[in-house]
Motif scaffolding. Structure first.
Motif, mmCIF file in Angstrom:
data_model
loop_
_atom_site.group_PDB
_atom_site.id
_atom_site.type_symbol
_atom_site.label_atom_id
_atom_site.label_comp_id
_atom_site.label_asym_id
_atom_site.label_seq_id
_atom_site.Cartn_x
_atom_site.Cartn_y
_atom_site.Cartn_z
ATOM 1 N N UNK A 173 -1.940 -3.858 0.793
ATOM 2 C CA UNK A 173 -2.863 -3.624 1.900
ATOM 3 C C UNK A 173 -2.009 -3.389 3.155
ATOM 4 N N UNK A 174 -1.375 -2.201 3.233
ATOM 5 C CA UNK A 174 -0.385 -1.971 4.286
ATOM 6 C C UNK A 174 -0.928 -2.020 5.703
ATOM 7 N N UNK A 175 -2.201 -1.671 5.915
ATOM 8 C CA UNK A 175 -2.715 -1.641 7.281
ATOM 9 C C UNK A 175 -2.884 -3.033 7.885
ATOM 10 N N UNK A 176 -2.844 -4.099 7.059
ATOM 11 C CA UNK A 176 -2.866 -5.472 7.576
ATOM 12 C C UNK A 176 -1.596 -6.230 7.167
ATOM 13 N N UNK A 177 -0.596 -5.507 6.657
ATOM 14 C CA UNK A 177 0.721 -6.070 6.327
ATOM 15 C C UNK A 177 0.616 -7.188 5.285
ATOM 16 N N UNK A 178 -0.160 -6.941 4.228
ATOM 17 C CA UNK A 178 -0.377 -7.950 3.195
ATOM 18 C C UNK A 178 -0.233 -7.346 1.795
ATOM 19 N N UNK A 179 0.039 -8.231 0.849
ATOM 20 C CA UNK A 179 -0.013 -7.922 -0.568
ATOM 21 C C UNK A 179 -0.926 -8.973 -1.185
ATOM 22 N N UNK A 180 -1.968 -8.553 -1.904
ATOM 23 C CA UNK A 180 -2.921 -9.474 -2.523
ATOM 24 C C UNK A 180 -2.660 -9.546 -4.019
ATOM 25 N N UNK A 181 -2.474 -10.768 -4.520
ATOM 26 C CA UNK A 181 -2.208 -11.007 -5.938
ATOM 27 C C UNK A 181 -3.279 -11.936 -6.483
ATOM 28 N N UNK A 182 -3.945 -11.512 -7.555
ATOM 29 C CA UNK A 182 -4.963 -12.343 -8.199
ATOM 30 C C UNK A 182 -4.577 -12.585 -9.653
ATOM 31 N N UNK A 183 -4.681 -13.837 -10.051
ATOM 32 C CA UNK A 183 -4.418 -14.248 -11.427
ATOM 33 C C UNK A 183 -5.727 -14.510 -12.139
#
Length: 181
Positions: free
Chosen positions: A105-115
């Motif tokens: 999610x580059x526009x909010x400077x995040x990487x989301x990881x779901x297990x």
């Protein structure tokens, strides 16, 4: 950023020697302040044919539904952080399984990881950041009230994989803002 966290002096935005990107640099002590994306980690908690969702008690997206997730803390693995967030937000004890989705999610400077996660029991309750928690059948998911694009995409991946009878790892990029849901 205005001040150096190492010495307190003013920082300037420039490309430091040996780098190719602008960074905040302290002209007094020389500290280069790197800013990197933050990891948001969570689970897709499953009980039988249902998925556990939390209704947010905080901004952004107060009152909207989400998978239990939050920012990773120092000293945690991503799976440990996912289990902790699930316990904190939904009171749910889970067995964390494999990484299921990784969405940039580059526009909010995040990487989301779901297990993927198997719920160990039905002892659930809303934590401080949740108004309520509830198990949903696929047909009852409140799609119009899902808090974030990454959550909606992860849920779509989950139900498609469940229908196909095999769960894989899903990756991708999300370029929409919070306003787009």
């Amino acid at each position: 950023m205005k001040f150096c966290s190492a010495c307190g002096h003013t920082v300037t935005l420039r490309i430091p020697a040996g780098d190719n990107r602008e960074r905040f640099v302290c002209e007094d002590c020389g500290t280069v302040h790197y800013q990197n994306p933050r990891n948001v980690v969570g689970t897709v908690p499953v009980w039988d044919d249902k998925v556990l969702l939390c209704r947010r008690a905080i901004e952004p997206r107060y009152g909207y539904w989400t998978l239990p997730a939050g920012f990773m803390e120092m000293g945690e693995t991503t799976s440990e952080a996912a289990a902790r967030e699930t316990l904190e937000e939904a009171g749910a004890r889970v067995e964390v399984q494999h990484l299921f989705s990784l969405l940039n999610v580059p526009h909010v400077h995040q990487v989301h990881l779901f297990y993927l996660a198997r719920m160990l029991d039905l002892d659930i309750e809303a934590g401080e950041e949740s108004l309520e928690v509830k198990l949903f059948d696929e047909r009852d998911i409140p799609w119009d009230d899902i808090a974030f694009p990454t959550v909606g995409q992860t849920l779509r991946f989950f139900f498609a994989d469940r229908a196909a009878g095999s769960y894989g790892l899903h990756t991708g990029d999300i370029f929409r803002s919070l306003r787009d849901g």
